[in-house]
Write an enzyme that holds these catalytic residues in place. Structure first.
Site, PDB file in Angstrom:
ATOM      1  N   GLY A   6       1.028  -1.079  -0.156  1.00 48.98           N
ATOM      2  CA  GLY A   6       0.119   0.049  -0.005  1.00 48.98           C
ATOM      3  C   GLY A   6       0.864   1.216   0.016  1.00 48.98           C
ATOM      4  O   GLY A   6       2.057   0.997   0.257  1.00 48.98           O
ATOM      5  N   CYS A   7       0.441   2.204  -0.258  1.00 53.02           N
ATOM      6  CA  CYS A   7       1.339   3.321  -0.562  1.00 53.02           C
ATOM      7  C   CYS A   7       1.745   4.175   0.864  1.00 53.02           C
ATOM      8  O   CYS A   7       2.925   4.542   1.042  1.00 53.02           O
ATOM      9  CB  CYS A   7       0.760   4.382  -1.348  1.00 53.02           C
ATOM     10  SG  CYS A   7       1.940   5.680  -1.912  1.00 53.02           S
ATOM     11  N   GLN A   8       0.776   4.233   1.717  1.00 54.87           N
ATOM     12  CA  GLN A   8       0.978   4.906   2.941  1.00 54.87           C
ATOM     13  C   GLN A   8       1.310   4.136   4.169  1.00 54.87           C
ATOM     14  O   GLN A   8       2.176   4.487   4.817  1.00 54.87           O
ATOM     15  CB  GLN A   8      -0.478   5.671   3.196  1.00 54.87           C
ATOM     16  CG  GLN A   8      -0.716   6.459   2.131  1.00 54.87           C
ATOM     17  CD  GLN A   8      -1.114   7.938   2.555  1.00 54.87           C
ATOM     18  OE1 GLN A   8      -1.059   8.388   3.700  1.00 54.87           O
ATOM     19  NE2 GLN A   8      -0.328   9.274   1.779  1.00 54.87           N
ATOM     20  N   ARG A  44      -4.518   4.298  -3.787  1.00 52.41           N
ATOM     21  CA  ARG A  44      -3.315   3.715  -3.339  1.00 52.41           C
ATOM     22  C   ARG A  44      -3.199   4.353  -1.866  1.00 52.41           C
ATOM     23  O   ARG A  44      -1.866   4.320  -1.290  1.00 52.41           O
ATOM     24  CB  ARG A  44      -2.009   4.302  -4.374  1.00 52.41           C
ATOM     25  CG  ARG A  44      -2.238   3.779  -5.742  1.00 52.41           C
ATOM     26  CD  ARG A  44      -0.844   3.943  -6.241  1.00 52.41           C
ATOM     27  NE  ARG A  44      -0.484   5.457  -6.369  1.00 52.41           N
ATOM     28  CZ  ARG A  44       0.836   5.656  -6.618  1.00 52.41           C
ATOM     29  NH1 ARG A  44       1.657   5.061  -6.741  1.00 52.41           N
ATOM     30  NH2 ARG A  44       1.037   7.158  -6.394  1.00 52.41           N
TER      31      ARG A  44
END
Lengths: 140, 412
Positions: free
Chosen positions: A50-52, A117
Site C-alpha cells: 500500500g502506499c501509505q 493507493r
C-alpha cells in the site's frame, strides 16, 4: 456464525454511531485491541503493498478452515483489518472466496476501497481471497 | 500588522473567486491545505475552459478558417503570458509540455543524451522529487554518466560547501529543486547556478513549487532550463512549461517525432520545425493551455509580492501555533521557506492523522510526498503536510490546530 451474520452484526453496531468521529473512535479502539502479528510473520512475503502504511497479512489452516492474522503500523487500517478478520477468519476457503463483503459499504468505509493507493485495504481483501482460492485448489 | 495585511490582501474576495472552496466535507466547511499537490482554480480559469469549447474549439496552427485562427491566437497568447510570467527573453524559449515531469524528461533525453559521455556527472540534491531523480538516473544509465547527490542538513537545507566539492570539470548538468515540495525550503539557486556555470555545467531548476509563490526571473537567475506546471499555479492540469535558453534549445535534438514538429517530411529525410514547435509534436492540450493564461493573469493581477507576503504571514502563524502542540515536530525548518508545514507526531502514523483530519473537513497530504530518499535522510517513512495558498486564512489554521488536538485525543 456465517460470514453474512457477522457482517449484519457489524452493520448493526455501526448504526449506533452518529458521526464519523464515533465510527473512527470505534475502529481505532478495535485496531488497538487486535493482537499484534508475531514478528516471524512480518515478512516481505506477507506485506501488502500500500502506499501509505505497511500492512501484513498471514494465513493459516485449521482443517477446512482458513485463519487470518494481520497487522499494520497505522491504527485505523489495523481496525479495518480487525473487521475483515472478524468477518472472514474461521470460514472455509470456498466460503471466503464466494463472500460478498457488503458491510464495508454499509458502514460507510467504502472510500477505503478506492483505488487511491492511500491504503492497502483493497489489496488486503484481494489477498485474503487469493489465499482462500489457493487453499481450495490445494485441497481438490 | 494583521489588520493592515488583511486590509491590503482581500482574502475574502479572493475566496469568492474559487467556487470549490464553498462546500462542506463530512458536514464541516472544507479547509483545503493540499495546495502543494495542486491548487484550486479561480472562476476565470473555469470560464476560459468552457468558453474555449463553447466558442472556438479548433485545431491550431495550420487551419485557415476563423475558429482555427482564434484558437491559435489564444494558445499563442498563453505563450506570451508565460514568457512574461518568468521573464524569459524570447517567446520561442517557452515550450509547452504536459507538466514539470515531462519538461525534465525532455531535457534529460535531448540535452542530456547529447552532452553526457561515460564518466561525466549529473548533480542533483538530496531533497529532489522523484521526478527530478528518475529521469536523470535513466539518462545516466543510458550514457554511462554518474549521478551525484548534494547532502541536506537536519533543518532541510542544501549544504553548499558539499555542493562545491562535488563540482568539477566532469559536471555537465546540475538539476535542483527551487522550492522543496516536502519541506518548503527555498534553495539558494542563484548561487547554485553561478557555481555550476563556473565549471561550464548547465542548470535545470524544478520550479513546480516555486512558481505560485515567488517572483520568477529566469534571466536574472541565469537559469539554463526552468520547468513548472500550470496546475500548481491555479491553472488546469495537463499543461506545463519548459523554459530553455534559445541557443540551448536550438542545438538540442527533438524529443518526440510527429505532426507540428516538422518542416518537411519525405521518406528520405525530415527537417524539423523551428522553436518552440520542434518540441511540441502532435496536437497539444489546447483547451487547458488557453485557460492557463487566465490563471497567470489572475496571479499577476493580485501580484506575487502581495501573495508572498500574505502566505508568509500564514506560515509564521501556523508554525507558531503548531509548535505549541505537544509531541508534534516540524520536519524542515529552513530559514527560507514558502508556506509549507510538514510534520510528524509522536506515536501516530501520518495516515491516521490524514484520515481523522479529513473527518473534520481538513485536506492535508500524508506520505513520502514522492521524496523517498529525503524521508530516508530524516529516518521517517513520511510526514503530514499542510501547504497554504493565497485563499487560505488564519481561521483555517486554527481549525487545523484544533483538528490535530482531536487527532491526539482520539489516538491516545
Amino acid at each position: 456464525m456465517t460470514i453474512n451474520e457477522t457482517q449484519d452484526e457489524i452493520i448493526e453496531e455501526f448504526s449506533l454511531f452518529d458521526d464519523w468521529e464515533e465510527k473512527y473512535e470505534y475502529i481505532i479502539d478495535i485496531g488497538k485491541k487486535l493482537p499484534p502479528l508475531q514478528e516471524q510473520f512480518k515478512t516481505e512475503d506477507n506485506i501488502i503493498k500500500g502506499c501509505q502504511s505497511r500492512v501484513w497479512l498471514h494465513a493459516d489452516r485449521d482443517d477446512e478452515k482458513v485463519l487470518f492474522a494481520g497487522d499494520s503500523d497505522a491504527v485505523i487500517v489495523k481496525g479495518l483489518i480487525a473487521l475483515l478478520i472478524r468477518v472472514l477468519s474461521g470460514h472455509t476457503a470456498e466460503e471466503i472466496a464466494r463472500a460478498d463483503l457488503y458491510f464495508i459499504d454499509r458502514i460507510g468505509m467504502k472510500q477505503h476501497l478506492a483505488q487511491t493507493r492511500a491504503n492497502g485495504l483493497l489489496a488486503m481483501l484481494k489477498q485474503m481471497k487469493l489465499y482462500a482460492v489457493a487453499y481450495s485448489t490445494m485441497s481438490k | 500588522m494583521e489588520t493592515v495585511l488583511s486590509d491590503i490582501f482581500a482574502v475574502e474576495s479572493i475566496r469568492q473567486d474559487f467556487p470549490i472552496l464553498n462546500q462542506t466535507v463530512h458536514g464541516k466547511p472544507l479547509v483545503y491545505f493540499d495546495n502543494a499537490a495542486t491548487t484550486q482554480k479561480p472562476r476565470p480559469v473555469i470560464e476560459a475552459l468552457a468558453q474555449y469549447y463553447e466558442q472556438f474549439n479548433a485545431n491550431i496552427h495550420r487551419g485557415i478558417h476563423t475558429l482555427a485562427e482564434r484558437a491559435t491566437a489564444e494558445y499563442e497568447a498563453t505563450r506570451d503570458k508565460a514568457r512574461e510570467f518568468i521573464n524569459a527573453a524570447h517567446r520561442e524559449e517557452i515550450v509547452f509540455t504536459r507538466g514539470t515531469t515531462e519538461g525534465i524528461n525532455l531535457v534529460a533525453q535531448t540535452y542530456g543524451r547529447q552532452v553526457l559521455k561515460p564518466g561525466d556527472e549529473v548533480i542533483i540534491s538530496g531533497m529532489e522529487h522523484h521526478s527530478n531523480i528518475v529521469p536523470w538516473q535513466m539518462i545516466c544509465e543510458q550514457t554511462g554518466a554518474k549521478l551525484r547527490v548534494i547532502p541536506v542538513t537536519d533543518s532541510g537545507e542544501i549544504i553548499l560547501e558539499e555542493y562545491e566539492k562535488l563540482l568539477s570539470e566532469k559536471t555537465k548538468i546540475v538539476a535542483v529543486v527551487y522550492v522543496s515540495n516536502s519541506l518548503g525550503t527555498i534553495n539558494p539557486v542563484r548561487e547554485i547556478i553561478e557555481k555550476a556555470h563556473a565549471y561550464g555545467a548547465k542548470v535545470l531548476l524544478d520550479g513546480a513549487q516555486a512558481s505560485a509563490h515567488l517572483d520568477i526571473d529566469v534571466q536574472s537567475l541565469d537559469a539554463d532550463f526552468y520547468v513548472f506546471s500550470s496546475h500548481k499555479v491555479y491553472g488546469p492540469t495537463g499543461v506545463g512549461v519548459l523554459y530553455g535558453k534559445r541557443e540551448l534549445l536550438e542545438a538540442m535534438p527533438p524529443y518526440q517525432g510527429g505532426g507540428e514538429m516538422i518542416k518537411d517530411v519525405s521518406f528520405e529525410k525530415t527537417t524539423y520545425n523551428e522553436l518552440p514547435y520542434k518540441f511540441e509534436a502532435g496536437t497539444p492540450n489546447i483547451a487547458d493551455t488557453v485557460a492557463f493564461k487566465a490563471a497567470l493573469d489572475y496571479v499577476t493581477a493580485i501580484g506575487k509580492p502581495a501573495v508572498g507576503e500574505y502566505e508568509h504571514d500564514l506560515l509564521t502563524y501556523a508554525t507558531g501555533a503548531m509548535q505549541e502542540i505537544d509531541g508534534l515536530r516540524i520536519v524542515g525548518q529552513a530559514k527560507e521557506k514558502i508556506s509549507v508545514v510538514s510534520f510528524v507526531m509522536d506515536g501516530i502514523h501520518h495516515q491516521d492523522i490524514g484520515i481523522i483530519l479529513d473527518t473534520q473537513g481538513i485536506a492535508v497530504r500524508t506520505g513520502h510526498h514522492c521524496t523517498q530518499p529525503l524521508m530516508n535522510r530524516f529516518g521517517i517513512l513520511g510526514t503530514s503536510r499542510a501547504s497554504f495558498a493565497m485563499y487560505n486564512t488564519r481561521e483555517e489554521i486554527d481549525r487545523l490546530v484544533r483538528g490535530l488536538h482531536k487527532v491526539k485525543k482520539m489516538m491516545n
